[in-house]
Design an enzyme around this catalytic site. Structure first.
Site, PDB file in Angstrom:
ATOM      1  N   LYS A 114       0.817  -1.219   0.000  1.00 36.13           N
ATOM      2  CA  LYS A 114       0.000   0.000   0.000  1.00 36.13           C
ATOM      3  C   LYS A 114       0.847   1.264   0.000  1.00 36.13           C
ATOM      4  O   LYS A 114       0.458   2.280  -0.575  1.00 36.13           O
ATOM      5  CB  LYS A 114      -0.943   0.011   1.209  1.00 36.13           C
ATOM      6  N   LYS A 198      -4.708  -8.676  -6.830  1.00 35.68           N
ATOM      7  CA  LYS A 198      -5.929  -8.809  -6.025  1.00 35.68           C
ATOM      8  C   LYS A 198      -7.018  -7.853  -6.524  1.00 35.68           C
ATOM      9  O   LYS A 198      -6.705  -6.721  -6.898  1.00 35.68           O
ATOM     10  CB  LYS A 198      -5.533  -8.456  -4.588  1.00 35.68           C
ATOM     11  N   LYS A 201     -10.474  -2.107  -4.239  1.00 35.13           N
ATOM     12  CA  LYS A 201     -11.175  -0.834  -4.430  1.00 35.13           C
ATOM     13  C   LYS A 201     -10.237   0.213  -5.000  1.00 35.13           C
ATOM     14  O   LYS A 201     -10.676   1.174  -5.623  1.00 35.13           O
ATOM     15  CB  LYS A 201     -11.668  -0.299  -3.075  1.00 35.13           C
TER      16      LYS A 201
HETATM   17  P1  TYM Z   1     -10.729  -4.549   3.835  1.00 36.09           P
HETATM   18  O1  TYM Z   1     -11.698  -3.480   4.096  1.00 36.09           O
HETATM   19  O2  TYM Z   1      -9.599  -4.282   2.910  1.00 36.09           O
HETATM   20  O3  TYM Z   1     -11.493  -5.823   3.271  1.00 36.09           O
HETATM   21  C1  TYM Z   1     -12.626  -6.357   3.926  1.00 36.09           C
HETATM   22  C2  TYM Z   1     -12.611  -7.864   3.836  1.00 36.09           C
HETATM   23  O4  TYM Z   1     -12.610  -8.268   2.460  1.00 36.09           O
HETATM   24  C3  TYM Z   1     -11.529  -9.165   2.217  1.00 36.09           C
HETATM   25  N1  TYM Z   1     -11.034  -8.927   0.850  1.00 36.09           N
HETATM   26  C4  TYM Z   1     -10.859  -9.900  -0.050  1.00 36.09           C
HETATM   27  N2  TYM Z   1     -11.065 -11.227   0.017  1.00 36.09           N
HETATM   28  C5  TYM Z   1     -10.800 -11.936  -1.101  1.00 36.09           C
HETATM   29  N3  TYM Z   1     -10.347 -11.387  -2.266  1.00 36.09           N
HETATM   30  C6  TYM Z   1     -10.129 -10.070  -2.371  1.00 36.09           C
HETATM   31  N4  TYM Z   1      -9.707  -9.542  -3.511  1.00 36.09           N
HETATM   32  C7  TYM Z   1     -10.382  -9.252  -1.224  1.00 36.09           C
HETATM   33  N5  TYM Z   1     -10.285  -7.915  -0.981  1.00 36.09           N
HETATM   34  C8  TYM Z   1     -10.675  -7.746   0.296  1.00 36.09           C
HETATM   35  C9  TYM Z   1     -10.484  -8.818   3.263  1.00 36.09           C
HETATM   36  O5  TYM Z   1      -9.614  -9.896   3.494  1.00 36.09           O
HETATM   37  C10 TYM Z   1     -11.341  -8.481   4.465  1.00 36.09           C
HETATM   38  O6  TYM Z   1     -11.693  -9.657   5.156  1.00 36.09           O
HETATM   39  N6  TYM Z   1      -7.862  -4.559   7.949  1.00 36.09           N
HETATM   40  C11 TYM Z   1      -9.099  -5.033   7.382  1.00 36.09           C
HETATM   41  C12 TYM Z   1     -10.318  -4.582   8.146  1.00 36.09           C
HETATM   42  C13 TYM Z   1     -10.285  -4.840   9.620  1.00 36.09           C
HETATM   43  C14 TYM Z   1     -10.525  -6.077  10.261  1.00 36.09           C
HETATM   44  C15 TYM Z   1     -10.431  -5.789  11.653  1.00 36.09           C
HETATM   45  C16 TYM Z   1     -10.805  -7.352   9.807  1.00 36.09           C
HETATM   46  C17 TYM Z   1     -10.059  -3.916  10.585  1.00 36.09           C
HETATM   47  N7  TYM Z   1     -10.146  -4.473  11.818  1.00 36.09           N
HETATM   48  C18 TYM Z   1     -10.611  -6.808  12.588  1.00 36.09           C
HETATM   49  C19 TYM Z   1     -10.980  -8.350  10.742  1.00 36.09           C
HETATM   50  C20 TYM Z   1     -10.891  -8.070  12.118  1.00 36.09           C
HETATM   51  C21 TYM Z   1      -9.225  -4.494   5.966  1.00 36.09           C
HETATM   52  O7  TYM Z   1      -8.646  -3.520   5.619  1.00 36.09           O
HETATM   53  O8  TYM Z   1     -10.171  -5.151   5.195  1.00 36.09           O
END
Ligand code: TYM
Length: 333
Positions: A114, A198, A201
């Site tokens: 990132k 991947k 967004k």
């Molecule tokens: P975030 O917002 O980037 O993504 C949310 C969830 O979607 C999954 N994800 C994917 N899974 C499969 N293929 C993809 N291309 C893909 N893109 C995103 C992510 O793995 C995630 O599960 N840090 C985390 C958010 C967070 C969190 C937490 C998660 C903050 N605190 C506590 C679990 C527990 C994040 O940025 O997800």
């Protein structure tokens, strides 16, 4: 005994098929099991680790909640809230940042991706973001965390922080060490334009992803334009080895119909790719368009959405503030 589930999603714009198949679809399944206690968090504090327009952020918080509900999460059987309203998250993150080691954080591959080439320009928040994520999880004594494959390393860090805190302060089992729930197959959905990247967004081209707010025409168009190769449909898994785009599309299809890659290979072996793409579009339209329409409908019901976040934040606050009180006692405040 049921599981204590916690997971979070960043409100940084449209949620996409990767978020849905990698995470939200699992949230719904876990939420449907009455034995589980589920907490789903719209992680707005995480969102501001990269620049956000304040007005858009406010809308995106509601849209993320609407996407949860439209996907089938039941607000009566889960706590749904936005992170910034429960101050315990920021507090615990600070304290845990004194337990986490810089060496652990500097191994995080997502930060490296990132931050890009110019790491010095990345925010401190982007660097320490996994510590906040650990706070999110540990405040609720969560036992299981459903996430996509890209969050695996952050979960391992969370486990390290919990164990280190428990041993540093000699408070065995104070922080529960959580288990990740990551699907074995298709836990990483790739871009429709490049099967080695991947789905995300932040990728500029909207053609690279299916958004949960896309309509049927958009979905059909994106699948039509999705990158493929010039080979026929495979007749074995081995044939997919160096064909990331084909593998990704077939994985998406299998996941959507709750089937396996093996079965999809058998079903389409010998057929041409355009035939497969038609079937994929059809399944996507069937699954995603109802969600998309429900999101749009829910977004007109702002009071309803705000009430859910209000209720959720009160419940979450009660649990998290108790845990923070105990943390204060343990560290000597
Ligand atoms: P975030 O917002 O980037 O993504 C949310 C969830 O979607 C999954 N994800 C994917 N899974 C499969 N293929 C993809 N291309 C893909 N893109 C995103 C992510 O793995 C995630 O599960 N840090 C985390 C958010 C967070 C969190 C937490 C998660 C903050 N605190 C506590 C679990 C527990 C994040 O940025 O997800």
């Amino acid at each position: 005994m049921g599981k204590k589930i916690f997971s979070g999603v960043q409100p940084t714009g449209n949620l996409h098929l990767g978020n849905y198949l990698g995470a939200i679809k699992n949230f719904v399944e876990l939420n449907n099991d009455k034995h589980n206690h589920c907490i789903f968090c719209v992680v707005d504090l995480h969102a501001i680790t990269t620049k956000q327009d304040p007005k858009e952020l406010r809308n995106n918080i509601r849209e993320t909640l609407a996407s949860f509900l439209a996907s089938g999460i039941n607000p009566k059987r889960s706590i749904i809230f936005n992170q910034s309203r429960v101050s315990a998250h920021s507090e615990a993150a600070w304290i845990l940042s004194c337990t986490a080691r810089t060496g652990w954080l500097s191994r995080m591959t997502q930060f490296k991706e990132k931050a890009g080439k110019d790491k010095e320009k990345a925010s401190v928040g982007l660097y320490s973001y996994p510590v906040l994520m650990a706070a999110d999880i540990l405040l609720y004594d969560s036992t299981h965390v459903p996430v996509g494959d890209d969050q695996k390393q952050h979960l391992e860090l969370c486990r390290d922080i919990a164990q280190r805190f428990n041993s540093d302060f000699e408070v065995e089992d104070f922080f529960k060490v959580p288990e990740p729930i990551i699907q074995k197959e298709f836990s990483r959905i790739m871009s429709l334009k490049d099967g080695t990247k991947k789905m995300s967004k932040s990728e500029l081209s909207d053609l690279s992803r299916i958004n949960l707010t896309d309509d049927a025409d958009q979905i059909i168009n994106k699948i039509k334009k999705a990158k493929t190769d010039s080979f026929p449909m495979p007749s074995s898994k081995e044939e997919l080895k160096d064909r990331p785009e084909a593998k990704n599309l077939m994985g998406i299809y299998s996941n959507l119909i709750n089937s396996t890659l093996e079965k999809t290979i058998i079903d389409f072996s010998g057929k041409n790719f355009s035939e497969f793409k038609n079937s994929l579009s059809q399944v996507l339209v069937e699954k995603i368009v109802p969600i998309s329409e429900e999101i749009k409908k829910l977004l007109t019901e702002k009071n309803y959405l705000d009430k859910i976040l209000q209720d959720g934040h009160e419940k979450a606050n009660e649990i998290a503030s108790e845990k923070v009180k105990k943390i204060h006692e343990i560290v000597g405040f």
